[in-house]
Design an enzyme around this catalytic site. Structure first.
Site, mmCIF file in Angstrom:
data_model
loop_
_atom_site.group_PDB
_atom_site.id
_atom_site.type_symbol
_atom_site.label_atom_id
_atom_site.label_comp_id
_atom_site.label_asym_id
_atom_site.label_seq_id
_atom_site.Cartn_x
_atom_site.Cartn_y
_atom_site.Cartn_z
ATOM 1 N N ILE A 90 6.825 8.600 -116.553
ATOM 2 C CA ILE A 90 5.654 8.646 -117.729
ATOM 3 C C ILE A 90 4.948 7.623 -118.016
ATOM 4 O O ILE A 90 5.315 6.942 -117.135
ATOM 5 C CB ILE A 90 6.854 8.482 -118.830
ATOM 6 N N THR A 91 4.671 7.299 -118.652
ATOM 7 C CA THR A 91 3.252 5.564 -119.209
ATOM 8 C C THR A 91 3.858 5.763 -119.973
ATOM 9 O O THR A 91 3.528 6.736 -120.998
ATOM 10 C CB THR A 91 1.949 5.895 -118.865
ATOM 11 N N ASP A 93 1.061 3.122 -122.183
ATOM 12 C CA ASP A 93 0.702 2.134 -121.782
ATOM 13 C C ASP A 93 0.472 1.156 -122.682
ATOM 14 O O ASP A 93 -0.638 1.552 -123.702
ATOM 15 C CB ASP A 93 -0.277 2.500 -120.627
ATOM 16 N N GLN A 149 0.568 -2.124 -118.319
ATOM 17 C CA GLN A 149 1.506 -1.440 -118.163
ATOM 18 C C GLN A 149 2.575 -2.568 -117.263
ATOM 19 O O GLN A 149 3.243 -1.632 -116.301
ATOM 20 C CB GLN A 149 0.641 -1.126 -116.508
ATOM 21 N N TYR A 152 5.599 0.200 -117.064
ATOM 22 C CA TYR A 152 5.323 0.882 -115.495
ATOM 23 C C TYR A 152 5.377 0.343 -114.176
ATOM 24 O O TYR A 152 6.160 0.542 -113.255
ATOM 25 C CB TYR A 152 3.491 1.787 -116.367
ATOM 26 N N LYS A 156 7.421 0.632 -111.556
ATOM 27 C CA LYS A 156 7.931 1.782 -109.817
ATOM 28 C C LYS A 156 8.232 0.004 -109.308
ATOM 29 O O LYS A 156 8.255 0.841 -107.739
ATOM 30 C CB LYS A 156 6.282 1.564 -110.181
ATOM 31 N N PRO A 182 1.126 5.831 -104.269
ATOM 32 C CA PRO A 182 -0.474 6.540 -104.655
ATOM 33 C C PRO A 182 -1.334 5.866 -105.423
ATOM 34 O O PRO A 182 -0.861 5.159 -106.120
ATOM 35 C CB PRO A 182 0.046 7.690 -105.598
ATOM 36 N N TYR A 184 -4.701 6.167 -108.265
ATOM 37 C CA TYR A 184 -4.953 6.640 -108.867
ATOM 38 C C TYR A 184 -6.048 7.840 -108.915
ATOM 39 O O TYR A 184 -6.637 7.916 -108.064
ATOM 40 C CB TYR A 184 -6.473 6.320 -109.686
ATOM 41 N N VAL A 185 -4.829 8.687 -109.319
ATOM 42 C CA VAL A 185 -5.021 10.371 -108.417
ATOM 43 C C VAL A 185 -6.052 11.147 -110.111
ATOM 44 O O VAL A 185 -4.872 10.463 -110.931
ATOM 45 C CB VAL A 185 -3.646 11.193 -107.827
HETATM 46 N N1 CAA Z 1 -8.027 -6.994 -116.986
HETATM 47 C C1 CAA Z 1 -8.773 -8.213 -117.683
HETATM 48 N N2 CAA Z 1 -8.790 -7.842 -119.296
HETATM 49 C C2 CAA Z 1 -8.819 -6.576 -119.869
HETATM 50 C C3 CAA Z 1 -8.396 -5.410 -118.818
HETATM 51 C C4 CAA Z 1 -8.246 -5.748 -117.627
HETATM 52 N N3 CAA Z 1 -7.561 -4.926 -116.294
HETATM 53 N N4 CAA Z 1 -8.212 -4.356 -119.265
HETATM 54 C C5 CAA Z 1 -8.498 -4.824 -120.401
HETATM 55 N N5 CAA Z 1 -9.041 -5.907 -121.016
HETATM 56 C C6 CAA Z 1 -9.262 -6.384 -122.080
HETATM 57 C C7 CAA Z 1 -10.509 -5.909 -123.129
HETATM 58 O O1 CAA Z 1 -11.628 -6.437 -122.418
HETATM 59 C C8 CAA Z 1 -10.175 -6.259 -124.243
HETATM 60 O O2 CAA Z 1 -10.597 -7.679 -124.430
HETATM 61 P P1 CAA Z 1 -11.471 -7.959 -125.903
HETATM 62 O O3 CAA Z 1 -10.676 -7.966 -126.557
HETATM 63 O O4 CAA Z 1 -12.105 -9.498 -125.127
HETATM 64 O O5 CAA Z 1 -12.931 -7.131 -126.097
HETATM 65 C C9 CAA Z 1 -9.027 -6.137 -124.450
HETATM 66 O O6 CAA Z 1 -7.865 -6.586 -123.113
HETATM 67 C C10 CAA Z 1 -8.428 -4.871 -124.979
HETATM 68 O O7 CAA Z 1 -7.043 -5.525 -124.760
HETATM 69 P P2 CAA Z 1 -6.410 -4.363 -126.122
HETATM 70 O O8 CAA Z 1 -4.583 -5.318 -126.541
HETATM 71 O O9 CAA Z 1 -7.051 -4.220 -127.927
HETATM 72 O O10 CAA Z 1 -6.117 -3.364 -125.818
HETATM 73 P P3 CAA Z 1 -6.312 -1.895 -126.428
HETATM 74 O O11 CAA Z 1 -5.402 -1.429 -127.321
HETATM 75 O O12 CAA Z 1 -7.228 -1.193 -126.229
HETATM 76 O O13 CAA Z 1 -5.646 -0.853 -124.735
HETATM 77 C C11 CAA Z 1 -4.879 -0.601 -122.203
HETATM 78 C C12 CAA Z 1 -5.195 -1.709 -123.747
HETATM 79 C C13 CAA Z 1 -4.210 0.577 -123.326
HETATM 80 C C14 CAA Z 1 -4.107 -1.416 -121.205
HETATM 81 C C15 CAA Z 1 -6.257 0.072 -121.934
HETATM 82 O O14 CAA Z 1 -6.893 -1.354 -121.501
HETATM 83 C C16 CAA Z 1 -6.057 1.064 -120.827
HETATM 84 O O15 CAA Z 1 -5.080 2.103 -121.261
HETATM 85 N N6 CAA Z 1 -5.582 0.679 -119.499
HETATM 86 C C17 CAA Z 1 -5.486 1.393 -119.130
HETATM 87 C C18 CAA Z 1 -4.238 1.150 -117.941
HETATM 88 C C19 CAA Z 1 -3.521 1.905 -116.950
HETATM 89 O O16 CAA Z 1 -4.396 1.824 -115.600
HETATM 90 N N7 CAA Z 1 -3.168 3.129 -117.048
HETATM 91 C C20 CAA Z 1 -2.984 3.293 -115.323
HETATM 92 C C21 CAA Z 1 -2.154 4.794 -116.393
HETATM 93 S S1 CAA Z 1 -2.149 6.372 -114.599
HETATM 94 C C22 CAA Z 1 -0.625 6.201 -113.769
HETATM 95 O O17 CAA Z 1 -0.002 4.714 -113.978
HETATM 96 C C23 CAA Z 1 -0.786 6.292 -112.940
HETATM 97 C C24 CAA Z 1 -0.789 5.741 -111.566
HETATM 98 O O18 CAA Z 1 0.498 5.379 -111.093
HETATM 99 C C25 CAA Z 1 -2.361 4.590 -111.179
#
Ligand code: CAA
Length: 246
Positions: A90-91, A93, A149, A152, A156, A182, A184-185
């Site tokens: 699960i995630t 995030d 993450q 997560y 992992k 894996p 991103y699927v």
């Molecule tokens: N690098 C640098 N900065 C980043 C970033 C990154 N990768 N991602 C987000 N930010 C920054 C944004 O630009 C923003 O900056 P400003 O405030 O300066 O504009 C800030 O972070 C946002 O931070 P918040 O704490 O306010 O974040 P949020 O509540 O809006 O959400 C998050 C943040 C939940 C992490 C959201 O960005 C997200 O869902 N990210 C994806 C995470 C991800 O990849 N999950 C994978 C799920 S699938 C999986 O896990 C399967 C697998 O195995 C691959």
């Protein structure tokens, strides 16, 4: 090919379903666990419509007691487990400074502690029978980390530490232990990532698209093969080139 008995945890999910289908298509008997009986029965009917007979057994893998019951349930329905795929995950995030203890614990319990909970009641039988395949489904984010993450990625990365220790302890018993990581699927889990964030991530994949669940299942089945007997302790990255460790 020898028909084996396989347990795929989280088999009703996106990658899990593809693994169940592929192992069944190779002639193995396959089971998965469930927490929601109605959903699991609907999934089982869907599998059947695809010509796949999958056993379903109740059990939350984050609980040691439930996982032990799950393993016994599979043994009763199908027989002793030869192939174990620790896939349930699960995630929750969120950036670490906003993360609650519950968000940390739920992810560690379901993704990592489940490996202990399910493998522990399976390992003695494999050692006695001198054959086994154990595969952890980890993630690209266990290898490279991911913004949002910490829970997560820690779970992992921990799964592969589990793999390489178990691989050493069980090599002389004909048991191989490997990790598949894996990227991103296109599954519900990845589709739950906000679209703008997901598009940015997808743009970093050299192959130019998200992965397909069956592209992961293919690699999992490779490790289960008889001929893969000398491959143990490996971590196979399948991520469209997004992260190339070595
Ligand atoms: N690098 C640098 N900065 C980043 C970033 C990154 N990768 N991602 C987000 N930010 C920054 C944004 O630009 C923003 O900056 P400003 O405030 O300066 O504009 C800030 O972070 C946002 O931070 P918040 O704490 O306010 O974040 P949020 O509540 O809006 O959400 C998050 C943040 C939940 C992490 C959201 O960005 C997200 O869902 N990210 C994806 C995470 C991800 O990849 N999950 C994978 C799920 S699938 C999986 O896990 C399967 C697998 O195995 C691959």
């Amino acid at each position: 090919m020898t028909s084996r008995i396989a347990l795929v945890t989280g088999g009703t999910g996106g990658i899990g379903s593809a693994i169940v289908k592929r192992l069944a298509s190779l002639g193995h008997k396959v089971a998965t666990n469930y927490r929601d009986e109605t959903k699991a029965k609907a999934w089982q009917a869907q599998m059947k419509a695809h010509g796949v007979n999958a056993a379903i057994v109740p059990g939350d893998v984050s609980s040691p007691e439930a996982a032990e019951k799950l393993v016994h349930g599979v043994e009763q329905q199908l027989g002793p487990i030869d192939i174990l795929i620790n896939n349930a995950g699960i995630t929750r995030d969120t950036t670490f400074h906003k993360m609650s203890a519950l968000q940390w614990q739920e992810v560690i319990n379901t993704n990592l502690n489940s490996c202990f909970n399910v493998t522990r009641p399976v390992i003695d039988g494999m050692r006695n029978r001198k054959w086994g395949r154990i595969i952890q489904i980890s993630s690209i984010n266990g290898q490279k980390g991911q913004y949002g993450q910490a829970n997560y990625a820690a779970s992992k990365a921990g799964m592969h530490g589990f793999t390489i220790s178990l691989a050493q302890e069980n090599a002389k018993f004909g048991i191989t232990v490997n990790t598949v990581s894996p990227g991103y699927v296109a599954t519900e889990m990845v589709m739950a990532v906000p679209e703008d964030v997901r598009n940015k991530i997808a743009a970093q994949i050299p192959v130019g698209r998200l992965g397909e669940p069956d592209e992961i299942a293919y690699a999992v089945s490779f490790f289960t093969n008889e001929e893969a007997r000398w491959i143990t302790g490996a971590n196979l990255a399948i991520n469209g080139g997004q992260y190339m460790g070595w």
